[in-house]
Design a protein around this motif. Structure first.
Motif, mmCIF file in Angstrom:
data_model
loop_
_atom_site.group_PDB
_atom_site.id
_atom_site.type_symbol
_atom_site.label_atom_id
_atom_site.label_comp_id
_atom_site.label_asym_id
_atom_site.label_seq_id
_atom_site.Cartn_x
_atom_site.Cartn_y
_atom_site.Cartn_z
ATOM 1 N N TYR A 1 -11.030 1.902 1.542
ATOM 2 C CA TYR A 1 -9.962 2.745 2.071
ATOM 3 C C TYR A 1 -10.032 4.156 1.490
ATOM 4 N N VAL B 1 -3.126 5.753 -0.558
ATOM 5 C CA VAL B 1 -4.545 5.479 -0.753
ATOM 6 C C VAL B 1 -5.065 6.366 -1.869
ATOM 7 N N ARG C 1 0.813 -1.211 0.000
ATOM 8 C CA ARG C 1 0.000 0.000 0.000
ATOM 9 C C ARG C 1 0.846 1.261 0.000
ATOM 10 N N GLU D 1 -10.620 7.477 3.690
ATOM 11 C CA GLU D 1 -9.682 8.591 3.580
ATOM 12 C C GLU D 1 -10.423 9.897 3.301
ATOM 13 N N GLN E 1 -7.938 0.576 13.831
ATOM 14 C CA GLN E 1 -8.077 -0.620 13.004
ATOM 15 C C GLN E 1 -7.844 -1.884 13.831
#
Length: 534
Positions: free
Chosen positions: A303, A261, A256, A307, A332
């Motif tokens: 995600y 993101v 990632r 965000e 999380q």
């Protein structure tokens, strides 16, 4: 209509003539400059030590391939012998004098693509391990100095897969060898094959890295590997599977950090769909579901959504399996079934911690679905994923899981069905006027006036996309907003087909329609859309 087959034959014949003429001119130029011309570089024996002397970036930039040695000099194959800058760069990089051979451009590109599929170091290390006398040992449990080539080869395979943007690595034993494949942009392709005798060593090494039981070969196992590459951490989910020829291992790459993101606009949401989706995710309460098969980008969309709505004034809690990206400002939770921490138990506890937004990785069972829907009805904004083929089926799936229809109708605000298709490479996408067989696929599409032949784009292939014609992926989405009528149909237990028909009548753009709009916009090819959408 002209004979399509005849047109293709004529086009093919013209290309062959152009290729032959180009080769003749290139051979004449090579002779004039005093260089040797190699008419078939694909059959030329490439020296691995020469290839490794030059970085792959430099090779691709100049289309110049180190192929061997002549004494202390480096032999380099080029398509443009007049490119003195390329030769100077390689001379400076290696510190060696250069001897040039000239080859057709298509041969040079083909060899670069072939060798770049997997760094030659990995293949060499595996060959070294095989030649060192490492026979297949089913009970191999420890690594000594003799195993170093396998250790290095596994590291090289993982590194190369990450560099090529692969999402998965498949190491599969066959009857006579081991096949290694990478999944890049959703499509599996073979990277290399190696000797069957190395299977036990490779599997044992991966099990050690993933902290799995190397003595257990009869049942599947799951683990995780964390590697550091270019100052960033990459997680790999490891799954073993007993097959008739031995254990298969699949490594899912969770990188990632490569691009952060993404924004919703970058995922492929077009204006109409994005407007509907944003209206749902900015509500203070309700449930938003993302549906689609495994690997369709649901988690990435979640995600991107979190965000966008992540603010200091909101308490956002997620429960995932696994946590694929750590995001600042979010709480999380990783599920741990063996310790009793399941989606349902975690969700129950989350609701006692004053959350504003809750994200559930997957609604897998009746208990999780019921708690999630009830949370959406009690003032929370809930996001979750579900496995269905289209958006309308999510409504009936929840009812089939035991959630009362009136609760589904009251809680749900929006359902998004999603697929991923490959995005055309912007550097080599080829415009064309489609023939009748392709136009039939567009029949009934509302944007096309009668008799108009649109300009479409197709994959061509270049160095930037490793010859595939595609680079990256884009989402095809179907956004279903729950109107009063669709809520009524849900309460009355109408089948998914009827709900979908009514949603289309209200203006919902289906997955196929959204894909075709992206074809007409030149973002992807019609072949890609038809590959991922029924």
């Amino acid at each position: 209509m002209p004979n399509v087959a005849m047109q293709r034959d004529n086009t093919k014949s013209k290309k062959e003539k152009d290729t032959q003429e180009g080769a003749r001119k290139l051979a004449a130029l090579a002779k004039r400059l005093g260089y040797r011309f190699e008419s078939n570089l694909n059959d030329y024996p490439i020296d691995n030590d020469a290839w490794e002397l030059v970085s792959s970036q430099l090779i691709r930039r100049h289309s110049a391939i180190p192929v061997g040695f002549s004494g202390k000099n480096l032999i380099v194959a080029v398509a443009d012998p007049a490119n003195v800058i390329a030769l100077d760069d390689i001379r400076t990089f290696t510190g060696r004098e250069i001897e040039v051979i000239v080859a057709p451009p298509e041969d040079v590109d083909a060899v670069i693509r072939r060798l770049d599929r997997l760094d030659r170091t990995a293949e060499t290390l595996l060959e070294e391990a095989a030649s060192s006398g490492e026979d297949e040992q089913e009970d191999e449990q420890e690594f000594s100095a003799a195993d170093a080539p396998i250790v290095k080869a596994i590291n090289r395979i993982i590194t190369t897969a990450i560099q090529q943007r692969a999402s998965d690595i498949h190491i599969e034993p066959q009857e006579g060898d081991i096949r290694i494949r990478f999944r890049v942009d959703g499509v599996l392709s073979e990277a290399m094959r190696t000797k069957r005798s190395l299977h036990a060593g490779m599997i044992s090494r991966l099990k050690v890295m993933a902290d799995l039981d190397i003595s257990e070969k009869r049942v599947p196992q799951d683990g995780r590997i964390t590697v550091t590459m270019d100052r960033r951490t990459v997680d790999l989910r490891v799954a073993t599977l007993p097959t008739s020829w031995g254990e298969k291992v699949v490594l899912r790459i969770l990188d990632r950090h490569s691009g952060g993101v993404p924004r919703l606009e970058d995922l492929g949401f077009q204006s109409q769909a994005l407007q509907l989706y944003r209206a749902a995710i900015n509500r203070p309460h309700g449930a938003v579901l993302l549906t689609g098969p495994t690997g369709s980008g649901k988690t990435t969309t979640l995600y991107a959504t979190l965000e966008e709505i992540n603010e200091p004034t909101r308490n956002i809690v997620t429960v995932e399996d696994p946590v694929e990206a750590r995001m600042a400002g979010l709480n999380q939770i990783q599920v741990h079934p063996k310790a009793g921490l399941t989606f349902a138990t975690a969700l129950r506890s989350i609701l006692r911690t004053d959350p504003d937004v809750v994200m559930v990785g997957e609604m897998r069972d009746h208990e999780t679905a019921t708690i999630g829907i009830q949370a959406a009805l009690t003032g929370h904004l809930v996001f979750a994923t579900l496995h269905t083929n289209d958006a309308a089926s999510a409504l009936t799936r929840l009812v089939e899981m035991g959630v009362e229809p009136f609760l589904v109708a009251s809680a749900l605000e929006c359902v998004v069905a999603q697929r991923l298709c490959r995005r055309l490479c912007s550097k080599c996408a080829e415009a064309y006027k489609p023939q009748e067989d392709v136009l039939r696929q567009l029949e009934g599409f509302p944007q096309l006036p009668d008799g108009e032949i649109p300009t479409l784009h197709r994959a061509a292939g270049c160095n930037a996309c490793s010859g595939t014609g595609y680079l990256g992926r884009i989402a095809i989405v179907e956004v279903l907003r729950l109107s009063d009528e669709i809520r009524r149909l849900t309460v009355e237990r109408y089948p998914a087909e009827d709900i979908k028909k009514y949603a289309i009548a209200e203006g919902m753009r289906t997955l196929r329609e959204d894909g075709l709009y992206k074809v007409l916009d030149g973002l992807t090819s019609i072949q890609e859309v038809l590959r991922v959408v029924v």
